[in-house]
Write a protein that holds these residues in place. Structure first.
Motif, mmCIF file in Angstrom:
data_model
loop_
_atom_site.group_PDB
_atom_site.id
_atom_site.type_symbol
_atom_site.label_atom_id
_atom_site.label_comp_id
_atom_site.label_asym_id
_atom_site.label_seq_id
_atom_site.Cartn_x
_atom_site.Cartn_y
_atom_site.Cartn_z
ATOM 1 N N ALA A 16 59.122 26.294 5.331
ATOM 2 C CA ALA A 16 59.484 25.959 3.954
ATOM 3 C C ALA A 16 58.252 25.665 3.088
ATOM 4 O O ALA A 16 58.344 25.657 1.861
ATOM 5 N N LEU A 17 57.112 25.430 3.725
ATOM 6 C CA LEU A 17 55.881 25.188 2.967
ATOM 7 C C LEU A 17 55.207 26.475 2.521
ATOM 8 O O LEU A 17 54.365 26.458 1.623
ATOM 9 N N ARG A 18 55.579 27.595 3.122
ATOM 10 C CA ARG A 18 54.914 28.861 2.774
ATOM 11 C C ARG A 18 55.039 29.226 1.299
ATOM 12 O O ARG A 18 54.037 29.598 0.679
ATOM 13 N N PRO A 19 56.239 29.172 0.702
ATOM 14 C CA PRO A 19 56.313 29.556 -0.726
ATOM 15 C C PRO A 19 55.428 28.710 -1.647
ATOM 16 O O PRO A 19 54.680 29.271 -2.452
ATOM 17 N N PRO A 20 55.435 27.369 -1.535
ATOM 18 C CA PRO A 20 54.544 26.633 -2.435
ATOM 19 C C PRO A 20 53.059 26.853 -2.119
ATOM 20 O O PRO A 20 52.238 26.883 -3.037
ATOM 21 N N LEU A 21 52.716 27.029 -0.837
ATOM 22 C CA LEU A 21 51.319 27.323 -0.509
ATOM 23 C C LEU A 21 50.910 28.675 -1.082
ATOM 24 O O LEU A 21 49.826 28.814 -1.659
ATOM 25 N N HIS A 22 51.777 29.657 -0.925
ATOM 26 C CA HIS A 22 51.496 30.978 -1.473
ATOM 27 C C HIS A 22 51.291 30.877 -2.980
ATOM 28 O O HIS A 22 50.346 31.453 -3.534
ATOM 29 N N ALA A 23 52.152 30.148 -3.647
ATOM 30 C CA ALA A 23 52.036 29.985 -5.099
ATOM 31 C C ALA A 23 50.731 29.289 -5.473
ATOM 32 O O ALA A 23 50.069 29.672 -6.443
ATOM 33 N N GLY A 24 50.353 28.280 -4.723
ATOM 34 C CA GLY A 24 49.115 27.557 -5.012
ATOM 35 C C GLY A 24 47.887 28.419 -4.824
ATOM 36 O O GLY A 24 46.986 28.446 -5.675
ATOM 37 N N PHE A 25 47.814 29.146 -3.706
ATOM 38 C CA PHE A 25 46.674 30.034 -3.481
ATOM 39 C C PHE A 25 46.648 31.155 -4.514
ATOM 40 O O PHE A 25 45.594 31.558 -4.982
ATOM 41 N N ALA A 26 47.820 31.673 -4.870
ATOM 42 C CA ALA A 26 47.887 32.729 -5.890
ATOM 43 C C ALA A 26 47.376 32.198 -7.228
ATOM 44 O O ALA A 26 46.651 32.904 -7.948
ATOM 45 N N ARG A 27 47.736 30.966 -7.564
ATOM 46 C CA ARG A 27 47.258 30.373 -8.825
ATOM 47 C C ARG A 27 45.738 30.260 -8.816
ATOM 48 O O ARG A 27 45.064 30.610 -9.795
ATOM 49 N N VAL A 28 45.171 29.819 -7.696
ATOM 50 C CA VAL A 28 43.717 29.688 -7.611
ATOM 51 C C VAL A 28 43.058 31.068 -7.689
ATOM 52 O O VAL A 28 42.031 31.224 -8.344
ATOM 53 N N ARG A 29 43.659 32.074 -7.052
ATOM 54 C CA ARG A 29 43.102 33.434 -7.134
ATOM 55 C C ARG A 29 43.125 33.952 -8.564
ATOM 56 O O ARG A 29 42.233 34.685 -8.978
ATOM 57 N N ARG A 30 44.149 33.593 -9.323
ATOM 58 C CA ARG A 30 44.226 34.039 -10.719
ATOM 59 C C ARG A 30 43.232 33.304 -11.607
ATOM 60 O O ARG A 30 42.960 33.733 -12.733
ATOM 61 N N GLN A 31 42.728 32.169 -11.126
ATOM 62 C CA GLN A 31 41.780 31.355 -11.893
ATOM 63 C C GLN A 31 40.512 31.160 -11.057
ATOM 64 O O GLN A 31 40.256 30.060 -10.545
ATOM 65 N N PRO A 32 39.699 32.200 -10.893
ATOM 66 C CA PRO A 32 38.536 32.124 -10.012
ATOM 67 C C PRO A 32 37.586 30.982 -10.347
ATOM 68 O O PRO A 32 36.874 30.501 -9.473
ATOM 69 N N HIS A 33 37.598 30.535 -11.598
ATOM 70 C CA HIS A 33 36.711 29.422 -11.948
ATOM 71 C C HIS A 33 37.037 28.184 -11.107
ATOM 72 O O HIS A 33 36.163 27.361 -10.861
ATOM 73 N N LEU A 34 38.282 28.062 -10.637
ATOM 74 C CA LEU A 34 38.637 26.921 -9.788
ATOM 75 C C LEU A 34 37.896 26.964 -8.461
ATOM 76 O O LEU A 34 37.349 25.948 -8.012
#
Length: 144
Positions: free
Chosen positions: A114-132
């Motif tokens: 059940a943690l996979r979807p929020p982890l995926h979303a979090g990593f995807a958000r960081v990938r979309r914002q490389p400055h992070l």
């Protein structure tokens, strides 16, 4: 975390394709038997380039087998080891802290799956914002 794999290369990519921050993401990737193939993939992913590897004191990072392997890779690989307990110096701790305060905030998952979807979303958000990803490196005292 499998869903967060960058299929262009090994591990999870968190930075720009030209300067990514990569994390091994396979189950059991904390052993030298799993990390050596990751390093081989890393070398193939970055041909003719030097790579800086930042590692903590995980036993798979410090085993005799890994130490001998890394010693033979000095032409392309530089390893910087973090002190025993230094979360402020570990850029991955900044990544986890960022995801935990956003996508994992107030999550009470009934299972690891059940943690996979929020982890995926979090990593995807960081990938979309490389400055992070680069901010995590700067926070650790690393400039790129």
């Amino acid at each position: 975390m499998e869903a967060a794999v960058d299929r262009r290369g090994p591990g999870v990519s968190l930075g720009r394709p030209s300067d990514p921050l990569l994390l091994p993401n396979a189950p059991g990737s904390d052993t030298d038997a799993a990390l050596i193939p990751f390093l081989r993939d890393l070398k193939r992913h970055f041909p003719q380039q030097r790579v800086l590897l930042i590692w903590d004191g995980l036993s798979g990072h410090t085993s005799r087998v890994m130490t001998a392997y890394v010693a033979r890779q000095r032409a392309w690989l530089t390893v910087e080891r973090l002190p025993g307990y230094a979360p402020d110096l570990d850029p991955v701790e900044q990544l986890w802290g960022n995801v935990k305060t956003r996508e994992l905030a107030n999550v009470c998952a009934p299972s690891l799956a059940a943690l996979r979807p929020p982890l995926h979303a979090g990593f995807a958000r960081v990938r979309r914002q490389p400055h992070l990803a680069f901010a995590f490196l700067r926070h650790a005292g690393l400039e790129f």
